[in-house]
Design an enzyme around this catalytic site. Structure first.
Site, PDB file in Angstrom:
ATOM      1  CE1 TYR A  16      -3.036   3.055   0.542  1.00 19.22           C
ATOM      2  CE2 TYR A  16      -3.670   2.147   2.678  1.00 19.22           C
ATOM      3  CZ  TYR A  16      -3.816   3.106   1.697  1.00 19.22           C
ATOM      4  OH  TYR A  16      -4.735   4.105   1.850  1.00 19.22           O
TER       5      TYR A  16
ATOM      6  CE  LYS B 137      -5.921   2.187  -1.585  1.00 17.38           C
ATOM      7  NZ  LYS B 137      -6.608   2.336  -0.274  1.00 17.38           N
TER       8      LYS B 137
ATOM      9  CB  ILE C 238      -8.545  -0.344  -2.685  1.00 18.52           C
ATOM     10  CG1 ILE C 238      -8.041  -1.787  -2.887  1.00 18.52           C
ATOM     11  CG2 ILE C 238      -9.055  -0.145  -1.259  1.00 18.52           C
ATOM     12  CD1 ILE C 238      -6.917  -2.203  -1.970  1.00 18.52           C
TER      13      ILE C 238
END
Length: 297
Positions: free
Chosen positions: A135, A163, A206
């Protein structure tokens, strides 16, 4: 291994007036999102206020999400901490509770070199045996995952994706380019870039806005997969008016306020991150009214 794809909402964490987690409404939100066609549920993310929950609260939130999802969609769990030791402990706990995928944010506050980040993620990956999604959100953590580092990490078997919430489309493109041919997925953490992520070879997003408009957000992916690019583009463009309201406050607060205004008792974000000026609330109300009238849900 769990397939990482589609629209995965970083589900909000409902709270009551005393800022205690509202588990009943959390379960209701899980069902609402799944029934709207999303492709996964991400607990303890930025929109889920994972940064402000106690360890015990995180365990309860994740347990409720996993139990309610009941294997209908994969459950992603945010387990990143500042230290490698704590990240490993939280990751093992999430795996034991039944999470399908881990999302591990970069450490924050103290600056980390790319080699330190590589070693951190490698050690976490060695401690668990479920997929990990890196992330990258440097505006919040102060540490950015360089494309070359992501390419190195992609060679580790259970590091399955990243992400990217940098907001820098070229950065996301480099993630895609440098991991092409590997079993590795790139997800957009910026809701405005989901379709462009897919067109470039990414796997979806996301998407915080999926807490507000789950059917519309899922339609971006479903129409893209079906080859209906005009419909995918329309669904992508539909969220622009709502994203324009982010100027009134923290995006997490705007999203949670919008879900409350839709009639769900999710409460406010935990103090001190819970204020939106009156004109901001009115702007959100107007956007929601306009979307309802045009069938955007």
């Amino acid at each position: 291994m769990t397939e990482i794809r589609g629209i995965i909402p970083p589900i909000i964490t409902p709270m009551d007036e005393e800022e205690a987690v509202n588990e009943k409404e959390l379960a209701n939100q899980v069902n609402r999102l799944i029934e709207s066609g999303v492709h996964g549920i991400f607990a303890l993310g930025t929109n889920g206020e994972g940064y402000i929950l106690s360890e015990e609260e995180k365990e309860r939130v994740l347990s409720v999400v996993i139990e309610t999802a009941a294997e209908r969609v994969p459950v992603y769990a945010g387990t990143g901490c500042v230290s490698t030791k704590d990240t490993i402990r939280m990751s093992k706990k999430a795996q034991a509770l039944g999470a399908d995928v881990l999302s591990v944010i970069t450490p924050w506050f103290a600056a980390a070199s790319q080699e330190e980040l590589y070693i951190h993620y490698r050690q976490v990956a060695e401690a668990v045996d479920i997929p990990i999604v890196l992330y990258n959100i440097p505006a919040r953590t102060g540490n950015a995952l360089a494309p070359a580092t992501v390419a190195r990490l992609a060679d580790i078997d259970n590091i399955a994706g990243v992400k990217d919430s940098s907001g820098n489309f070229d950065n996301m493109l480099q993630y895609i380019e440098l991991t092409r041919g590997k079993k590795f997925c790139v997800l957009s953490g910026n809701d405005s870039l989901i379709l462009w992520n897919l067109l470039a070879g990414g796997a979806g997003g996301i998407a915080g806005c999926a807490n507000v408009f789950p059917e519309n957000m899922a339609a971006i992916y479903e129409n893209f997969i079906a080859g209906n690019l005009d419909a995918a583009r329309k669904a992508q463009d539909n969220i622009r008016p709502f994203r324009n309201t982010f100027r009134y406050g923290n995006p997490n607060t705007v999203v949670k306020t919008a879900v409350e205004l839709l009639g769900y008792p999710v409460g406010k974000c935990r103090s001190p991150f819970h204020q939106i000026p009156r004109e901001g609330v009115e702007a959100i109300k107007q956007v929601l009214k306009d979307c309802r009238e045009t069938g955007i849900r």
